[in-house]
Design an enzyme around this catalytic site. Structure first.
Site, PDB file in Angstrom:
ATOM      1  N   ARG A 115       2.448  -2.128  -7.491  1.00 53.69           N
ATOM      2  CA  ARG A 115       2.134  -2.727  -6.194  1.00 53.69           C
ATOM      3  C   ARG A 115       1.605  -4.140  -6.424  1.00 53.69           C
ATOM      4  O   ARG A 115       1.201  -4.476  -7.530  1.00 53.69           O
ATOM      5  CB  ARG A 115       1.121  -1.883  -5.431  1.00 53.69           C
ATOM      6  CG  ARG A 115      -0.281  -1.902  -6.018  1.00 53.69           C
ATOM      7  CD  ARG A 115      -1.236  -1.097  -5.134  1.00 53.69           C
ATOM      8  NE  ARG A 115      -2.599  -1.178  -5.618  1.00 53.69           N
ATOM      9  CZ  ARG A 115      -3.610  -0.499  -5.112  1.00 53.69           C
ATOM     10  NH1 ARG A 115      -3.419   0.332  -4.116  1.00 53.69           N
ATOM     11  NH2 ARG A 115      -4.820  -0.617  -5.586  1.00 53.69           N
ATOM     12  N   ASN A 153      -4.132  -5.851   1.435  1.00 50.79           N
ATOM     13  CA  ASN A 153      -5.145  -5.010   0.793  1.00 50.79           C
ATOM     14  C   ASN A 153      -5.706  -5.757  -0.404  1.00 50.79           C
ATOM     15  O   ASN A 153      -4.975  -6.097  -1.327  1.00 50.79           O
ATOM     16  CB  ASN A 153      -4.522  -3.688   0.321  1.00 50.79           C
ATOM     17  CG  ASN A 153      -5.577  -2.700  -0.118  1.00 50.79           C
ATOM     18  OD1 ASN A 153      -6.371  -2.240   0.700  1.00 50.79           O
ATOM     19  ND2 ASN A 153      -5.612  -2.401  -1.400  1.00 50.79           N
ATOM     20  N   GLU A 154      -6.989  -6.035  -0.351  1.00 47.75           N
ATOM     21  CA  GLU A 154      -7.689  -6.655  -1.484  1.00 47.75           C
ATOM     22  C   GLU A 154      -6.912  -7.837  -2.062  1.00 47.75           C
ATOM     23  O   GLU A 154      -6.372  -7.766  -3.165  1.00 47.75           O
ATOM     24  CB  GLU A 154      -7.969  -5.624  -2.574  1.00 47.75           C
ATOM     25  CG  GLU A 154      -8.940  -4.547  -2.127  1.00 47.75           C
ATOM     26  CD  GLU A 154      -9.310  -3.583  -3.239  1.00 47.75           C
ATOM     27  OE1 GLU A 154      -8.539  -3.464  -4.209  1.00 47.75           O
ATOM     28  OE2 GLU A 154     -10.372  -2.943  -3.134  1.00 47.75           O
ATOM     29  N   GLU A 310     -13.887   0.693   1.879  1.00 50.04           N
ATOM     30  CA  GLU A 310     -13.558   1.685   0.853  1.00 50.04           C
ATOM     31  C   GLU A 310     -14.744   1.886  -0.065  1.00 50.04           C
ATOM     32  O   GLU A 310     -15.371   0.913  -0.501  1.00 50.04           O
ATOM     33  CB  GLU A 310     -12.406   1.197  -0.042  1.00 50.04           C
ATOM     34  CG  GLU A 310     -11.061   1.070   0.596  1.00 50.04           C
ATOM     35  CD  GLU A 310     -10.026   0.568  -0.430  1.00 50.04           C
ATOM     36  OE1 GLU A 310     -10.238   0.742  -1.645  1.00 50.04           O
ATOM     37  OE2 GLU A 310      -9.028  -0.002  -0.001  1.00 50.04           O
ATOM     38  N   LYS A 359      -3.555   9.984  -8.525  1.00 51.23           N
ATOM     39  CA  LYS A 359      -3.723  11.420  -8.250  1.00 51.23           C
ATOM     40  C   LYS A 359      -5.046  11.968  -8.783  1.00 51.23           C
ATOM     41  O   LYS A 359      -5.490  13.024  -8.360  1.00 51.23           O
ATOM     42  CB  LYS A 359      -2.542  12.225  -8.786  1.00 51.23           C
ATOM     43  CG  LYS A 359      -2.278  12.082 -10.263  1.00 51.23           C
ATOM     44  CD  LYS A 359      -1.021  12.860 -10.635  1.00 51.23           C
ATOM     45  CE  LYS A 359      -0.633  12.618 -12.080  1.00 51.23           C
ATOM     46  NZ  LYS A 359      -0.260  11.214 -12.343  1.00 51.23           N
ATOM     47  N   HIS A 361      -7.835  10.262  -8.466  1.00 53.51           N
ATOM     48  CA  HIS A 361      -8.912   9.598  -7.703  1.00 53.51           C
ATOM     49  C   HIS A 361      -9.497  10.601  -6.717  1.00 53.51           C
ATOM     50  O   HIS A 361      -8.764  11.357  -6.081  1.00 53.51           O
ATOM     51  CB  HIS A 361      -8.317   8.406  -6.953  1.00 53.51           C
ATOM     52  CG  HIS A 361      -9.330   7.403  -6.502  1.00 53.51           C
ATOM     53  ND1 HIS A 361     -10.231   7.655  -5.495  1.00 53.51           N
ATOM     54  CD2 HIS A 361      -9.581   6.143  -6.931  1.00 53.51           C
ATOM     55  CE1 HIS A 361     -10.986   6.579  -5.319  1.00 53.51           C
ATOM     56  NE2 HIS A 361     -10.619   5.651  -6.177  1.00 53.51           N
TER      57      HIS A 361
HETATM   58  C1  GAL Z   1      -8.947  -0.138  -4.234  1.00 52.50           C
HETATM   59  C2  GAL Z   1      -7.648  -0.219  -3.453  1.00 52.50           C
HETATM   60  C3  GAL Z   1      -7.199   1.150  -2.981  1.00 52.50           C
HETATM   61  C4  GAL Z   1      -7.285   2.130  -4.111  1.00 52.50           C
HETATM   62  C5  GAL Z   1      -8.679   2.137  -4.661  1.00 52.50           C
HETATM   63  C6  GAL Z   1      -8.911   3.117  -5.769  1.00 52.50           C
HETATM   64  O1  GAL Z   1      -9.191  -1.280  -4.972  1.00 52.50           O
HETATM   65  O2  GAL Z   1      -7.808  -1.038  -2.333  1.00 52.50           O
HETATM   66  O3  GAL Z   1      -5.894   1.060  -2.478  1.00 52.50           O
HETATM   67  O4  GAL Z   1      -6.372   1.761  -5.090  1.00 52.50           O
HETATM   68  O5  GAL Z   1      -8.962   0.863  -5.173  1.00 52.50           O
HETATM   69  O6  GAL Z   1     -10.225   3.039  -6.256  1.00 52.50           O
END
Ligand code: GAL
Length: 677
Positions: A115, A153-154, A310, A359, A361
């Site tokens: 990604r 995203n980020e 998040e 998977k 996480h």
């Molecule tokens: C963030 C990201 C998410 C996911 C997450 C996992 O940095 O925005 O999509 O990958 O990390 O910790």
């Protein structure tokens, strides 16, 4: 089109997470919303990685599943933060537009299968993201479930820099705009050094792989350029949405973990600030970094409430050893964010993915299902957030500002510095941690901000300090402020050129000194200073000493070993109505106690006097205050507060006991006065 609101239309505090239902059969969605309701979830982020499902072939859209999803959420009283999928263009996009792929500094073109691989400079990419954002906004601008837009995203991860030909052409245009003439560029970059003079814009290539280090001024501009490019991409999408939709727009920052994005600038572009934060497993006190991140987020948001977009319910999957959160830890983390200004507590992600890179996480609904410790804690936290909903909108106030400047980070942490052991983030954390352990709430500020409302301004890592920002700090001291500056500050200007007059010269009046020579220590070498103000005490030091040339400052500690033996190590200077402190060696968080105690006295600040493991922050509401306490220690601890603990209903008339590992949110009478807590 009416002006955008600055907060999503959600009752009370927002609670939820990223939701990626396209990874699951339709039946699962019904179970998801049922469990979301059980957990008190009222906001989910959807569509962030869904481009390939929304536009399976170029120009061929499939919104049916998204219609279904948004209708389902709405029918269940759950609002949507609708993502634009620009972080992850589909395979067809890269096949069709291979020029839109990112080239790394070694010339390698990034392939598909991950990604975040698109080039910010590629017109094909910019057109495609504008189109997609516009289509989404046309279709969902009026959808009752959609209360916010979440662009990309980020920004900046996993890649920010692009060294491909498209990016280099943009870079040359960017430089022409910045400098107008090649003389201007040559002067700013000091190209007389190593014979780097340019006489044609087209000769200015990207700072990619080179035989030895790249001109640091060029690298600093490259960082600015990269950040500007990312912001341009954000604006492309924002404007495409705004043409059709009025909901607030955000993108998720990464505060202290962000490298490529100058969040002071980014915060001006969004309607509401959001942040992602993940604990760093190797750090046993990672919750201090969490607090720093939260304070930094609130500060770039200008003190307004922000969204924790998040964090994790338990382990992440991308560190070397992904430690799981122990019972109660998720709640402590969430309440720290809340205490420091977050009015929305969200996670990555709702349901754990069975396949793919993440998977392992953790999630709100783990692989173990609803009959699990994590889900029970998720439900409990949802209940807590309903109990403390009145906190929404209450402000955090601080008497102390810590200076934070991404340009200084970019410039400082380059190669060929006096010592590899001097790191922006390390000192930022150490100074912040001292304040955190003392129970002193801080804001972060940019060096040119109006600082006059703060009793104390701390500069742990202001390597790059413009002459005008230095003048701002000097005026702050003249006007009665207390300034505490750490070594390797006030060294270079905006072009990474050493200030005239010697190191620290721009702060000479405020601090009563300049620095003649740096005296860094060898790797692992330790030294000590003798503090002589009040009770004499010896403090361990390491990494750094220097040859300070006094111009009026009083020496309060001197080096008693190391290359700078006998020379001043810590100084204090009165200037105008205020005081300028300077620390010319590296001190541990523990050793900084002595310095800060003296600085607090000058600034009129009182440390909380509570145990160092007890984190207490106050949010000030319109009519009442909320004291949020998070106990990171194993033992119960008491805080002086009268009111009602909204989590338990317990009333306290003067002291509340917070269990080891526990939390409390006490509604209390409005406190008078300013910050500090
Ligand atoms: C963030 C990201 C998410 C996911 C997450 C996992 O940095 O925005 O999509 O990958 O990390 O910790």
């Amino acid at each position: 089109m009416t002006a955008a609101a600055s907060w999503p239309r959600v009752e009370g505090l927002a609670y939820g997470g990223d939701y990626n239902p396209e990874q699951w059969p339709r039946e699962t969605w019904d179970e998801d919303v049922r469990l979301m309701r059980e957990a008190g979830v009222n906001l989910v982020s959807v569509g962030i990685f869904s481009w390939a499902m929304l536009e399976p072939k170029e120009g061929l859209y499939d919104f049916a599943w998204m219609d279904d999803l948004l209708d389902l959420l709405h029918a269940n009283g759950i609002a949507a933060d609708l993502g634009t999928p620009s972080v992850s263009p589909p395979a067809w996009f890269f096949h069709q537009y291979p020029e839109a792929r990112v080239t790394d500094k070694n010339g390698t073109v990034m392939g598909f299968g991950s990604r975040g691989m698109a080039s910010h400079a590629a017109p094909e990419y910019r057109e495609a993201i504008a189109r997609m954002a516009g289509e989404l906004a046309k279709r969902y601008g009026d959808h009752p479930a959609v209360v916010m837009w979440h662009i990309h995203n980020e920004y900046g991860v996993p890649v920010a820099e692009d060294f491909g030909p498209r990016a280099v052409a943009s870079w040359q245009r960017w430089l022409q705009e910045r400098y107008s003439t090649l003389e201007g560029l040559n002067a700013a970059w000091g190209t007389a050094f190593w014979g780097q003079r340019y006489d044609d814009w087209e000769h200015v290539v990207a700072p990619a792989a080179t035989p030895t280090i790249v001109n640091p001024a060029m690298k600093l501009d490259w960082a600015r350029f990269t950040d500007d490019q990312l912001r341009e991409c954000f604006v492309v999408e924002r404007d495409a949405i705004r043409a059709h939709a009025a909901q607030p727009i955000t993108t998720n920052f990464m505060a202290h973990q962000s490298w490529n994005t100058d969040l002071w600038k980014w915060a001006e572009l969004v309607d509401v600030v959001s942040d992602d934060h993940y604990l760093w497993s190797p750090d046993p006190d990672a919750h201090v970094g969490l607090a720093l991140s939260a304070d930094l987020t609130r500060s770039v948001a200008g003190g307004k409430p922000w969204i924790l977009m998040e964090h994790s319910t338990s382990a992440v999957n991308w560190q070397g050893r992904n430690t799981a959160k122990r019972p109660g830890e998720m709640r402590r983390n969430a309440l720290t964010h809340l205490g420091r200004g977050a009015d929305a507590i969200m996670f990555f992600q709702w349901r754990a993915s069975r396949s793919g890179a993440e998977k392992f996480h953790s999630a709100m609904l783990p692989h173990a299902g609803a009959e699990s410790r994590v889900f029970r804690e998720v439900v409990e936290l949802g209940g807590h957030l309903q109990d403390v909903a009145d906190v929404r909108g209450a402000e955090v106030r601080a008497d102390v500002a810590v200076l934070y400047d991404w340009e200084s980070l970019w410039a400082q942490d380059l190669e060929w510095r006096p010592s590899d052991d001097v790191q922006f983030r390390e000192r930022m954390r150490a100074f912040y941690e001292r304040l955190w352990r003392d129970g002193v709430t801080v804001d972060f500020a940019y060096p040119s901000h109006d600082l006059s409302g703060y009793k104390l301004v701390v500069a742990p890592a202001s390597y790059l300090l413009t002459a005008s920002s230095a003048a701002n700090l000097t005026r702050y001291v003249e006007g009665g402020g207390t300034l505490l500056v750490n070594f390797f500050s006030g060294i270079v200007n905006e072009n990474d050129a050493v200030h005239e007059g010697g190191f620290v010269a721009p702060l000479r009046d405020a601090l009563g000194l300049t620095v003649e020579e740096f005296l860094p220590l060898r790797e692992g070498e330790t030294a000590a200073v003798r503090w002589t103000r009040g009770d004499a005490v010896e403090l361990p030091s390491d990494v750094w000493q220097e040859d300070i040339a006094l111009v009026g400052a009083e020496v309060v500690a001197e080096n008693i070993s190391g290359p700078g033996i006998g020379k001043p190590a810590i100084t204090r200077n009165t200037h105008g109505q205020g005081v300028g402190w300077y620390v010319g060696t590296r001190l541990s968080v523990e050793a900084l106690t002595t310095v800060f105690d003296a600085v607090y006295t000058d600034a009129g600040i009182e440390a909380s006097g509570l145990p160092e493991t007890l984190e207490v922050v106050t949010r000030h509401g319109a009519a009442e205050d909320f004291v949020i306490a998070v106990n990171h220690g194993d033992d119960a601890a008491r805080i002086p507060v009268a009111g009602i603990d909204l989590l338990t209903g317990a009333e306290t008339d003067g002291e509340l006991e917070v269990q080891g590992g526990g939390v409390a949110v006490v509604r209390t009478a409005r406190m008078s006065g300013g910050g500090g807590d």
